[in-house]
Scaffold this motif. Structure first.
Motif, mmCIF file in Angstrom:
data_model
loop_
_atom_site.group_PDB
_atom_site.id
_atom_site.type_symbol
_atom_site.label_atom_id
_atom_site.label_comp_id
_atom_site.label_asym_id
_atom_site.label_seq_id
_atom_site.Cartn_x
_atom_site.Cartn_y
_atom_site.Cartn_z
ATOM 1 N N MET A 71 -3.813 -13.534 4.626
ATOM 2 C CA MET A 71 -4.052 -14.476 5.721
ATOM 3 C C MET A 71 -4.207 -13.701 7.021
ATOM 4 N N THR A 72 -5.235 -14.016 7.757
ATOM 5 C CA THR A 72 -5.481 -13.384 9.046
ATOM 6 C C THR A 72 -4.650 -14.084 10.103
ATOM 7 N N THR A 73 -4.241 -13.325 11.078
ATOM 8 C CA THR A 73 -3.541 -13.927 12.202
ATOM 9 C C THR A 73 -4.352 -13.688 13.461
ATOM 10 N N GLN A 74 -4.002 -14.412 14.490
ATOM 11 C CA GLN A 74 -4.645 -14.225 15.782
ATOM 12 C C GLN A 74 -4.501 -12.775 16.223
ATOM 13 N N THR A 75 -3.343 -12.194 15.962
ATOM 14 C CA THR A 75 -3.095 -10.804 16.344
ATOM 15 C C THR A 75 -4.047 -9.853 15.629
ATOM 16 N N ASP A 76 -4.380 -10.130 14.346
ATOM 17 C CA ASP A 76 -5.309 -9.267 13.609
ATOM 18 C C ASP A 76 -6.679 -9.226 14.286
ATOM 19 N N LEU A 77 -7.176 -10.370 14.701
ATOM 20 C CA LEU A 77 -8.483 -10.416 15.356
ATOM 21 C C LEU A 77 -8.421 -9.798 16.751
ATOM 22 N N GLU A 78 -7.337 -10.005 17.462
ATOM 23 C CA GLU A 78 -7.169 -9.345 18.767
ATOM 24 C C GLU A 78 -7.151 -7.833 18.584
ATOM 25 N N ARG A 79 -6.413 -7.351 17.603
ATOM 26 C CA ARG A 79 -6.331 -5.902 17.328
ATOM 27 C C ARG A 79 -7.716 -5.369 16.975
ATOM 28 N N PHE A 80 -8.486 -6.124 16.207
ATOM 29 C CA PHE A 80 -9.827 -5.698 15.837
ATOM 30 C C PHE A 80 -10.659 -5.400 17.080
ATOM 31 N N VAL A 81 -10.676 -6.321 18.040
ATOM 32 C CA VAL A 81 -11.520 -6.132 19.225
ATOM 33 C C VAL A 81 -10.946 -5.033 20.132
ATOM 34 N N LEU A 82 -9.636 -4.923 20.237
ATOM 35 C CA LEU A 82 -9.042 -3.846 21.034
ATOM 36 C C LEU A 82 -9.380 -2.479 20.428
ATOM 37 N N ASP A 83 -9.291 -2.365 19.103
ATOM 38 C CA ASP A 83 -9.640 -1.110 18.430
ATOM 39 C C ASP A 83 -11.126 -0.804 18.546
ATOM 40 N N LEU A 84 -11.963 -1.836 18.498
ATOM 41 C CA LEU A 84 -13.404 -1.655 18.632
ATOM 42 C C LEU A 84 -13.735 -0.919 19.929
ATOM 43 N N TYR A 85 -13.174 -1.398 21.033
ATOM 44 C CA TYR A 85 -13.496 -0.780 22.328
ATOM 45 C C TYR A 85 -12.705 0.486 22.592
ATOM 46 N N ARG A 86 -11.585 0.667 21.914
ATOM 47 C CA ARG A 86 -10.878 1.951 21.985
ATOM 48 C C ARG A 86 -11.785 3.046 21.429
ATOM 49 N N ASP A 87 -12.581 2.714 20.405
ATOM 50 C CA ASP A 87 -13.460 3.675 19.744
ATOM 51 C C ASP A 87 -14.889 3.652 20.274
ATOM 52 N N LEU A 88 -15.102 3.070 21.439
ATOM 53 C CA LEU A 88 -16.454 2.925 21.972
ATOM 54 C C LEU A 88 -17.183 4.271 22.099
ATOM 55 N N ALA A 89 -16.473 5.332 22.432
ATOM 56 C CA ALA A 89 -17.108 6.643 22.603
ATOM 57 C C ALA A 89 -17.463 7.300 21.272
ATOM 58 N N ASP A 90 -16.953 6.774 20.179
ATOM 59 C CA ASP A 90 -17.203 7.315 18.843
ATOM 60 C C ASP A 90 -18.169 6.375 18.124
ATOM 61 N N ARG A 91 -19.454 6.673 18.199
ATOM 62 C CA ARG A 91 -20.488 5.775 17.676
ATOM 63 C C ARG A 91 -20.257 5.439 16.209
ATOM 64 N N ALA A 92 -19.882 6.409 15.393
ATOM 65 C CA ALA A 92 -19.684 6.145 13.968
ATOM 66 C C ALA A 92 -18.518 5.178 13.750
ATOM 67 N N ALA A 93 -17.415 5.374 14.461
ATOM 68 C CA ALA A 93 -16.255 4.479 14.322
ATOM 69 C C ALA A 93 -16.597 3.079 14.823
ATOM 70 N N PHE A 94 -17.329 3.002 15.929
ATOM 71 C CA PHE A 94 -17.734 1.705 16.477
ATOM 72 C C PHE A 94 -18.659 0.991 15.487
ATOM 73 N N ASP A 95 -19.675 1.703 15.009
ATOM 74 C CA ASP A 95 -20.661 1.095 14.117
ATOM 75 C C ASP A 95 -20.072 0.712 12.766
ATOM 76 N N ALA A 96 -18.984 1.343 12.354
ATOM 77 C CA ALA A 96 -18.330 0.975 11.096
ATOM 78 C C ALA A 96 -17.788 -0.446 11.161
ATOM 79 N N ARG A 97 -17.642 -0.979 12.367
ATOM 80 C CA ARG A 97 -17.151 -2.347 12.543
ATOM 81 C C ARG A 97 -18.292 -3.363 12.698
ATOM 82 N N LEU A 98 -19.523 -2.902 12.542
ATOM 83 C CA LEU A 98 -20.690 -3.783 12.625
ATOM 84 C C LEU A 98 -21.269 -3.989 11.240
#
Length: 129
Positions: free
Chosen positions: A1-28
């Protein structure tokens, strides 16, 4: 089961890795669709997104510090293997706290065997006030 925190963490981690194109694109998703303010049409897939972003630059080759891009005001909705994340991005220079850009974003995400992937991203530049 997903929680609100899981989705919040997803977006926070996405932008934490913004400078790493491969890590960012792995979430697309490979077939992600994207609306962005400076692009006149709907982009389909990472290759079309790269037309807007330009070539990836490795951290070693980067000549200037990247601005800080921080998701704020995150609101999430969970529908099982689908989620919707709405938030604002605050963009500030790496070396001070001036707000230089504000963007409102909606991401639609789907969960697969590798985790959450953005299947649609809609971003709109907002006035900085």
């Amino acid at each position: 089961m997903t929680t609100q925190t899981d989705l919040e963490r997803f977006v926070l981690d996405l932008y934490r890795d913004l400078a790493d194109r491969a890590a960012f694109d792995a979430r697309l998703a490979a077939d992600v669709t994207v609306w962005e303010t400076p692009w006149p049409t709907l982009m389909h897939g990472i290759a079309e997104l790269d037309e807007l972003r330009g070539p990836a630059v490795s951290p070693e080759e980067r000549r200037a510090s990247l601005p800080r891009v921080v998701p704020t005001r995150i609101v999430t909705s969970d529908f099982g293997d689908t989620g919707v994340i709405r938030y604002e991005l605050e963009v500030r220079p790496a070396d001070d706290d001036r707000l230089i850009e504000r963007v409102r974003v909606t991401d639609v995400v789907r969960r697969d065997e590798g985790g959450w992937r953005i299947v649609h991203h809609h971003a709109q530049d907002m006035p900085v006030a």
